[in-house]
Design a protein around this motif. Sequence first.
Motif, short mmCIF file in Angstrom:
data_model
loop_
_atom_site.label_atom_id
_atom_site.label_comp_id
_atom_site.label_asym_id
_atom_site.label_seq_id
_atom_site.Cartn_x
_atom_site.Cartn_y
_atom_site.Cartn_z
N ILE A 56 0.83 -1.21 0.00
CA ILE A 56 0.00 0.00 0.00
C ILE A 56 0.87 1.25 0.00
CG2 ILE A 56 -1.60 1.35 1.41
CD1 ILE A 56 -2.95 -1.23 2.22
N SER A 57 1.95 1.25 0.76
CA SER A 57 2.83 2.43 0.80
C SER A 57 3.49 2.66 -0.56
CB SER A 57 3.88 2.27 1.90
OG SER A 57 4.85 1.29 1.56
N GLN A 58 3.78 1.59 -1.30
CA GLN A 58 4.37 1.75 -2.63
C GLN A 58 3.34 2.25 -3.63
OE1 GLN A 58 7.75 1.40 -3.49
NE2 GLN A 58 7.72 1.52 -1.26
N VAL A 59 2.09 1.83 -3.49
CA VAL A 59 1.03 2.39 -4.32
C VAL A 59 0.91 3.89 -4.07
CG1 VAL A 59 -1.46 2.40 -4.76
CG2 VAL A 59 -0.24 0.22 -4.51
N ALA A 60 0.95 4.27 -2.79
CA ALA A 60 0.88 5.69 -2.43
C ALA A 60 2.05 6.47 -3.02
CB ALA A 60 0.86 5.84 -0.91
N ARG A 61 3.22 5.88 -2.98
CA ARG A 61 4.41 6.53 -3.54
C ARG A 61 4.24 6.74 -5.05
NH1 ARG A 61 9.16 4.73 -5.98
NH2 ARG A 61 11.04 5.96 -5.51
N PHE A 62 3.71 5.75 -5.74
CA PHE A 62 3.49 5.85 -7.19
C PHE A 62 2.49 6.94 -7.52
CE2 PHE A 62 1.00 4.59 -10.93
CZ PHE A 62 2.01 4.55 -11.89
N LEU A 63 1.43 7.06 -6.71
CA LEU A 63 0.35 8.00 -7.01
C LEU A 63 0.65 9.42 -6.56
CD1 LEU A 63 -2.74 5.79 -6.05
CD2 LEU A 63 -1.91 6.33 -8.35
N THR A 64 1.44 9.59 -5.49
CA THR A 64 1.62 10.91 -4.89
C THR A 64 3.05 11.44 -4.96
OG1 THR A 64 2.12 10.07 -2.65
CG2 THR A 64 -0.22 10.37 -3.24
N GLY A 65 4.03 10.57 -5.19
CA GLY A 65 5.42 11.01 -5.13
C GLY A 65 5.94 11.18 -3.73
N ILE A 66 5.18 10.71 -2.74
CA ILE A 66 5.55 10.82 -1.33
C ILE A 66 5.73 9.43 -0.77
CG2 ILE A 66 4.78 11.60 0.96
CD1 ILE A 66 3.05 13.69 -0.55
N GLU A 67 6.87 9.17 -0.15
CA GLU A 67 7.17 7.84 0.38
C GLU A 67 7.17 7.87 1.90
OE1 GLU A 67 10.72 4.45 0.24
OE2 GLU A 67 10.61 6.00 -1.31
N ILE A 68 6.20 7.21 2.49
CA ILE A 68 6.11 7.12 3.95
C ILE A 68 6.13 5.64 4.32
CG2 ILE A 68 4.82 7.72 6.02
CD1 ILE A 68 3.39 9.87 4.44
N HIS A 69 7.13 5.23 5.06
CA HIS A 69 7.18 3.83 5.49
C HIS A 69 6.04 3.56 6.48
CE1 HIS A 69 8.61 0.06 7.18
NE2 HIS A 69 9.51 0.01 6.20
N PRO A 70 5.33 2.45 6.32
CA PRO A 70 4.20 2.18 7.21
C PRO A 70 4.60 1.97 8.67
CG PRO A 70 4.66 0.28 5.82
CD PRO A 70 5.48 1.41 5.28
N GLY A 71 5.88 1.73 8.93
CA GLY A 71 6.31 1.57 10.31
C GLY A 71 6.54 2.88 11.03
N ALA A 72 6.58 4.01 10.32
CA ALA A 72 6.76 5.32 10.96
C ALA A 72 5.60 5.62 11.89
CB ALA A 72 6.91 6.40 9.90
N ALA A 73 5.87 6.39 12.94
CA ALA A 73 4.83 6.78 13.89
C ALA A 73 4.51 8.25 13.68
CB ALA A 73 5.30 6.54 15.32
N ILE A 74 3.31 8.53 13.19
CA ILE A 74 2.91 9.90 12.83
C ILE A 74 1.71 10.31 13.66
CG2 ILE A 74 2.06 11.38 10.98
CD1 ILE A 74 3.66 9.72 9.02
#
Length: 236
Positions: A56-74
């Motif tokens: 899912i994070s790679q799909v998001a990266r492809f669509l938005t140009g933003i890479e957020i690892h799912p393990g990050a705490a936001i």
Amino acid sequence: MFKTILEDIDAVFERDPAARSRIEVALCYPGVHAIIFYRVAHALWRVEWYLFARWISQVARFLTGIEIHPGAAIGRRLFIDHGMGVVIGETAEIGDDVTIYQGVTLGGVSLDAGKRHPTLEDGVIVGSGAAVLGPFTVGRNARVGSNAVVLKAVAAGATVVGIPAKPVGPQAVSDKEMKFPAYGVWPGVAADPVSRALERACMQMDALEARVAELERMAVERGGDEVDYGRTGTHN
């Protein structure tokens, strides 16, 4: 989760005067899209669906140009403005009401499996192109100027600029209409600290030259000879 996503959308209105409606933000802001994808991926990561979360994070990266690892705490109300090229690593921690501009990297400089990415406390602003690298803390309401490279901890309320980043003094958040400095610094306020140091040195040299000229003039008026600094010794 849906309440948190609505807060993420509302945060855009507080920090972007170009936003006109919630529908516009939901449809047209890639930073919001990336955060929505992240929150879904992070929920899967927490239940150890690691592969699906990464997909899912790679799909998001492809669509938005933003890479957020799912393990990050936001935390809540993160605003990623423009967003293209933003990278947030696995062990990064981000507090509430943080603002990140395009091209920012929250990266690690170690191959250790443990904590290797930075922690941004509440209210931090990171300007475009900045790199915050390592497992240290950027304190509450700190400001990181555009294109800065931060390699060590930043005190709460401080503003850092340059490569490597150096503090240029605290800059409190304004209570005026513009509630925060875009890109981390007010225009013309946070000059490069090295340039400021050189400017001070030049001013001191000018003052010393003026003082020496005044002393020479006084010496000549008292009947002495002008000092010749181009030769060894003094001639009277």
